[in-house]
Design a protein around this motif. Structure first.
Motif, PDB file in Angstrom:
ATOM      1  N   ALA A  81       0.837  -1.209   0.000  1.00 18.95           N
ATOM      2  CA  ALA A  81       0.000   0.000   0.000  1.00 18.95           C
ATOM      3  C   ALA A  81       0.870   1.257   0.000  1.00 18.95           C
ATOM      4  O   ALA A  81       0.576   2.234  -0.702  1.00 18.95           O
ATOM      5  N   LEU A  82       1.952   1.212   0.772  1.00 21.45           N
ATOM      6  CA  LEU A  82       2.853   2.370   0.866  1.00 21.45           C
ATOM      7  C   LEU A  82       3.475   2.704  -0.492  1.00 21.45           C
ATOM      8  O   LEU A  82       3.560   3.880  -0.875  1.00 21.45           O
ATOM      9  N   THR A  83       3.893   1.683  -1.237  1.00 22.25           N
ATOM     10  CA  THR A  83       4.507   1.938  -2.534  1.00 22.25           C
ATOM     11  C   THR A  83       3.511   2.555  -3.514  1.00 22.25           C
ATOM     12  O   THR A  83       3.889   3.365  -4.364  1.00 22.25           O
ATOM     13  N   CYS A  84       2.233   2.176  -3.376  1.00 25.99           N
ATOM     14  CA  CYS A  84       1.207   2.775  -4.243  1.00 25.99           C
ATOM     15  C   CYS A  84       1.019   4.254  -3.932  1.00 25.99           C
ATOM     16  O   CYS A  84       0.923   5.089  -4.839  1.00 25.99           O
ATOM     17  N   VAL A  85       0.963   4.585  -2.651  1.00 23.46           N
ATOM     18  CA  VAL A  85       0.671   5.963  -2.228  1.00 23.46           C
ATOM     19  C   VAL A  85       1.873   6.878  -2.413  1.00 23.46           C
ATOM     20  O   VAL A  85       1.737   8.033  -2.829  1.00 23.46           O
ATOM     21  N   ILE A  86       3.056   6.354  -2.109  1.00 22.36           N
ATOM     22  CA  ILE A  86       4.258   7.188  -2.149  1.00 22.36           C
ATOM     23  C   ILE A  86       4.718   7.450  -3.581  1.00 22.36           C
ATOM     24  O   ILE A  86       5.492   8.386  -3.830  1.00 22.36           O
ATOM     25  N   ALA A  87       4.227   6.652  -4.525  1.00 26.01           N
ATOM     26  CA  ALA A  87       4.618   6.809  -5.933  1.00 26.01           C
ATOM     27  C   ALA A  87       4.177   8.175  -6.459  1.00 26.01           C
ATOM     28  O   ALA A  87       3.135   8.698  -6.065  1.00 26.01           O
ATOM     29  N   PRO A  88       4.948   8.757  -7.354  1.00 27.14           N
ATOM     30  CA  PRO A  88       4.580  10.068  -7.923  1.00 27.14           C
ATOM     31  C   PRO A  88       3.439   9.945  -8.919  1.00 27.14           C
ATOM     32  O   PRO A  88       3.034   8.840  -9.300  1.00 27.14           O
ATOM     33  N   SER A 148      -4.983  -2.480  -2.795  1.00 28.70           N
ATOM     34  CA  SER A 148      -4.583  -1.509  -3.822  1.00 28.70           C
ATOM     35  C   SER A 148      -5.803  -0.913  -4.515  1.00 28.70           C
ATOM     36  O   SER A 148      -5.804   0.270  -4.873  1.00 28.70           O
ATOM     37  N   LEU A 149      -6.858  -1.715  -4.683  1.00 29.22           N
ATOM     38  CA  LEU A 149      -8.109  -1.198  -5.255  1.00 29.22           C
ATOM     39  C   LEU A 149      -8.719  -0.143  -4.338  1.00 29.22           C
ATOM     40  O   LEU A 149      -9.185   0.910  -4.803  1.00 29.22           O
ATOM     41  N   LEU A 150      -8.704  -0.409  -3.035  1.00 30.41           N
ATOM     42  CA  LEU A 150      -9.260   0.540  -2.062  1.00 30.41           C
ATOM     43  C   LEU A 150      -8.520   1.877  -2.132  1.00 30.41           C
ATOM     44  O   LEU A 150      -9.162   2.946  -2.210  1.00 30.41           O
ATOM     45  N   PHE A 151      -7.192   1.833  -2.148  1.00 27.96           N
ATOM     46  CA  PHE A 151      -6.420   3.072  -2.204  1.00 27.96           C
ATOM     47  C   PHE A 151      -6.612   3.783  -3.540  1.00 27.96           C
ATOM     48  O   PHE A 151      -6.641   5.020  -3.590  1.00 27.96           O
ATOM     49  N   CYS A 152      -6.746   3.015  -4.601  1.00 25.76           N
ATOM     50  CA  CYS A 152      -6.965   3.614  -5.921  1.00 25.76           C
ATOM     51  C   CYS A 152      -8.265   4.418  -5.935  1.00 25.76           C
ATOM     52  O   CYS A 152      -8.289   5.567  -6.372  1.00 25.76           O
ATOM     53  N   ILE A 153      -9.335   3.830  -5.432  1.00 24.90           N
ATOM     54  CA  ILE A 153     -10.634   4.506  -5.398  1.00 24.90           C
ATOM     55  C   ILE A 153     -10.570   5.746  -4.512  1.00 24.90           C
ATOM     56  O   ILE A 153     -11.038   6.828  -4.887  1.00 24.90           O
ATOM     57  N   VAL A 154      -9.982   5.588  -3.318  1.00 24.32           N
ATOM     58  CA  VAL A 154      -9.901   6.704  -2.369  1.00 24.32           C
ATOM     59  C   VAL A 154      -9.113   7.875  -2.958  1.00 24.32           C
ATOM     60  O   VAL A 154      -9.541   9.038  -2.867  1.00 24.32           O
ATOM     61  N   LEU A 155      -7.972   7.586  -3.586  1.00 25.64           N
ATOM     62  CA  LEU A 155      -7.137   8.654  -4.123  1.00 25.64           C
ATOM     63  C   LEU A 155      -7.825   9.386  -5.276  1.00 25.64           C
ATOM     64  O   LEU A 155      -7.755  10.612  -5.369  1.00 25.64           O
ATOM     65  N   VAL A 194       3.668  -6.450  -5.932  1.00 22.83           N
ATOM     66  CA  VAL A 194       2.372  -6.896  -6.460  1.00 22.83           C
ATOM     67  C   VAL A 194       1.315  -5.806  -6.257  1.00 22.83           C
ATOM     68  O   VAL A 194       0.405  -5.658  -7.077  1.00 22.83           O
ATOM     69  N   GLY A 195       1.446  -5.020  -5.175  1.00 25.81           N
ATOM     70  CA  GLY A 195       0.491  -3.943  -4.897  1.00 25.81           C
ATOM     71  C   GLY A 195       0.417  -2.930  -6.034  1.00 25.81           C
ATOM     72  O   GLY A 195      -0.640  -2.732  -6.625  1.00 25.81           O
ATOM     73  N   PRO A 196       1.547  -2.274  -6.364  1.00 23.71           N
ATOM     74  CA  PRO A 196       1.500  -1.349  -7.504  1.00 23.71           C
ATOM     75  C   PRO A 196       1.240  -2.058  -8.824  1.00 23.71           C
ATOM     76  O   PRO A 196       0.709  -1.451  -9.762  1.00 23.71           O
ATOM     77  N   GLY A 197       1.609  -3.348  -8.914  1.00 22.57           N
ATOM     78  CA  GLY A 197       1.292  -4.102 -10.122  1.00 22.57           C
ATOM     79  C   GLY A 197      -0.203  -4.211 -10.339  1.00 22.57           C
ATOM     80  O   GLY A 197      -0.699  -4.048 -11.463  1.00 22.57           O
ATOM     81  N   TRP A 217      -6.115  -1.384 -11.885  1.00 27.90           N
ATOM     82  CA  TRP A 217      -7.277  -0.645 -11.358  1.00 27.90           C
ATOM     83  C   TRP A 217      -7.339   0.761 -11.940  1.00 27.90           C
ATOM     84  O   TRP A 217      -8.407   1.216 -12.353  1.00 27.90           O
ATOM     85  N   GLN A 218      -6.200   1.474 -11.948  1.00 24.12           N
ATOM     86  CA  GLN A 218      -6.244   2.862 -12.399  1.00 24.12           C
ATOM     87  C   GLN A 218      -6.587   2.971 -13.881  1.00 24.12           C
ATOM     88  O   GLN A 218      -7.245   3.923 -14.308  1.00 24.12           O
ATOM     89  N   ASN A 219      -6.197   1.985 -14.664  1.00 22.03           N
ATOM     90  CA  ASN A 219      -6.533   2.040 -16.080  1.00 22.03           C
ATOM     91  C   ASN A 219      -7.956   1.583 -16.354  1.00 22.03           C
ATOM     92  O   ASN A 219      -8.532   1.956 -17.384  1.00 22.03           O
ATOM     93  N   ILE A 220      -8.532   0.810 -15.459  1.00 23.82           N
ATOM     94  CA  ILE A 220      -9.973   0.533 -15.542  1.00 23.82           C
ATOM     95  C   ILE A 220     -10.740   1.820 -15.253  1.00 23.82           C
ATOM     96  O   ILE A 220     -11.710   2.158 -15.948  1.00 23.82           O
ATOM     97  N   VAL A 221     -10.301   2.556 -14.227  1.00 27.89           N
ATOM     98  CA  VAL A 221     -10.916   3.853 -13.916  1.00 27.89           C
ATOM     99  C   VAL A 221     -10.767   4.799 -15.107  1.00 27.89           C
ATOM    100  O   VAL A 221     -11.731   5.473 -15.509  1.00 27.89           O
ATOM    101  N   ASN A 222      -9.566   4.860 -15.680  1.00 31.89           N
ATOM    102  CA  ASN A 222      -9.340   5.717 -16.845  1.00 31.89           C
ATOM    103  C   ASN A 222     -10.257   5.343 -18.003  1.00 31.89           C
ATOM    104  O   ASN A 222     -10.806   6.218 -18.691  1.00 31.89           O
TER     105      ASN A 222
END
Length: 321
Positions: free
Chosen positions: A108-115, A243-250, A293-296, A301-306
């Motif tokens: 989760a941290l790697t997903c959030v901390i990523a630019p 990772s899906l949860l953080f994607c939606i929240v962000l 695997v988290g950011p993977g 998820w983010q491209n499904i949202v896109n």
């Protein structure tokens, strides 16, 4: 034939992800193609950075560099990122997490901390957002990530032995290669090579389709990491859901911030669309490889949202036309 081409144009991102997944599974699990898979694997790793370089170069050719400046929503988005990173680090330290619990939070941290993703400008432009604003934010978050990683990772993982300056300079080098170089080249082309510049910007959605090609490679690599992860299916599912949860929240938080400043699309994409290739790299370099695997999963998820956002934008356009 026209209907097929229209379908591919409308659904470029999901088609790219599906094609990347199928191609990896085909080459990985077909014995007759094993030698071909071994041959092409390093080639794809080599050409992916060049694809991303071209995506950014073409995108930056359309940027008005005089309009690149910080705006109010940049600060709020960065504050959300900093607070979320601090919360995850605090949870890890307070509960002394170890084993799978630690890996779960590291993912989760790697997903959030990523630019902010380098391709965020491409999607934002397609959605009618401000190209200069999202480009400025992308630069800001890359430098912030370069500072956060060497500060936070040694706290959450005692095995991280690199010094702050070693880590910072290593990531700064990657930021320069991924972002600064294509921008410098685009600036030169735009201001001193006008004929070439006009040819590049005259090709409609060129950067978007280049991003679709690179997404095929990235998806195949992501599926490869997931298939070779040395853990249970249940734990992989937990990482994917987190990772899906953080994607939606962000995405939601970013859009809420942007709504106050009349730039919902810009702030939403800036907050939710992450440079997952960079996140996978820092996970492999500094943390447990399994945390990648988290950011993977996040990239899927983010491209499904896109894809859903682009579909909605397309429907609105058809309604008014």
């Amino acid at each position: 034939m026209k209907s097929v081409l229209k379908f591919l144009r409308d659904w470029t991102l999901p088609v790219s992800m599906l094609f990347g997944t199928l191609m990896y599974l085909l080459f990985a699990y077909t014995p007759a193609l094993e030698e071909a898979a071994v041959f092409f694997d390093p080639i794809f790793e080599l050409i992916l950075p060049w694809f991303m370089f071209l995506v950014l170069f073409v995108t930056f050719c359309k940027v008005d560099f005089h309009k690149m400046r910080p705006v109010a929503w940049h600060g709020w988005n960065i504050l959300v990122q900093l607070l979320t990173v601090a919360l995850i680090v605090a949870v890890i330290l307070y509960f002394h997490l170890q084993g799978n619990d630690l890996i779960l939070m590291e993912s989760a941290l790697t997903c959030v901390i990523a630019p902010c993703a380098t391709a965020a400008a491409v999607v934002t432009s397609k959605l009618g957002g401000n190209l200069e604003s999202i480009t400025t934010y992308t630069f800001m978050t890359n430098f912030i990530t370069a500072l956060l990683v060497p500060l936070c990772f040694p706290m959450v993982d005692p095995d991280v032995t690199m010094t702050f300056w070693q880590s910072f300079l290593q990531m700064l080098y990657k930021v320069c290669m991924v972002l600064v170089m294509p921008m410098v080249l685009a600036y030169i082309v735009k201001h001193f090579m006008h004929r070439l510049h006009q040819k590049i910007i005259s090709i409609r959605d060129l950067s978007f389709y280049l991003w679709g090609c690179s997404l095929t490679i990235v998806t195949g690599t992501t599926v490869k990491h997931i298939c070779h992860a040395q853990t249970s299916v249940w734990f992989l599912l937990m990482i994917a859901l987190l990772s899906l949860l953080f994607c939606i929240v962000l995405f939601v938080v970013g859009r809420l911030i942007g709504r106050h400043y009349g730039c919902t699309v810009d702030a939403g994409q800036a907050s939710g669309q992450k440079n997952t290739a960079f996140a996978i790299w820092i996970a492999y370099t500094y943390l447990s490889p399994l945390s990648s695997v988290g950011p993977g999963c996040y990239i899927l998820w983010q491209n499904i949202v896109n894809s859903l956002e682009l579909w909605k934008q397309r429907k609105i356009g058809e309604k008014y036309s």
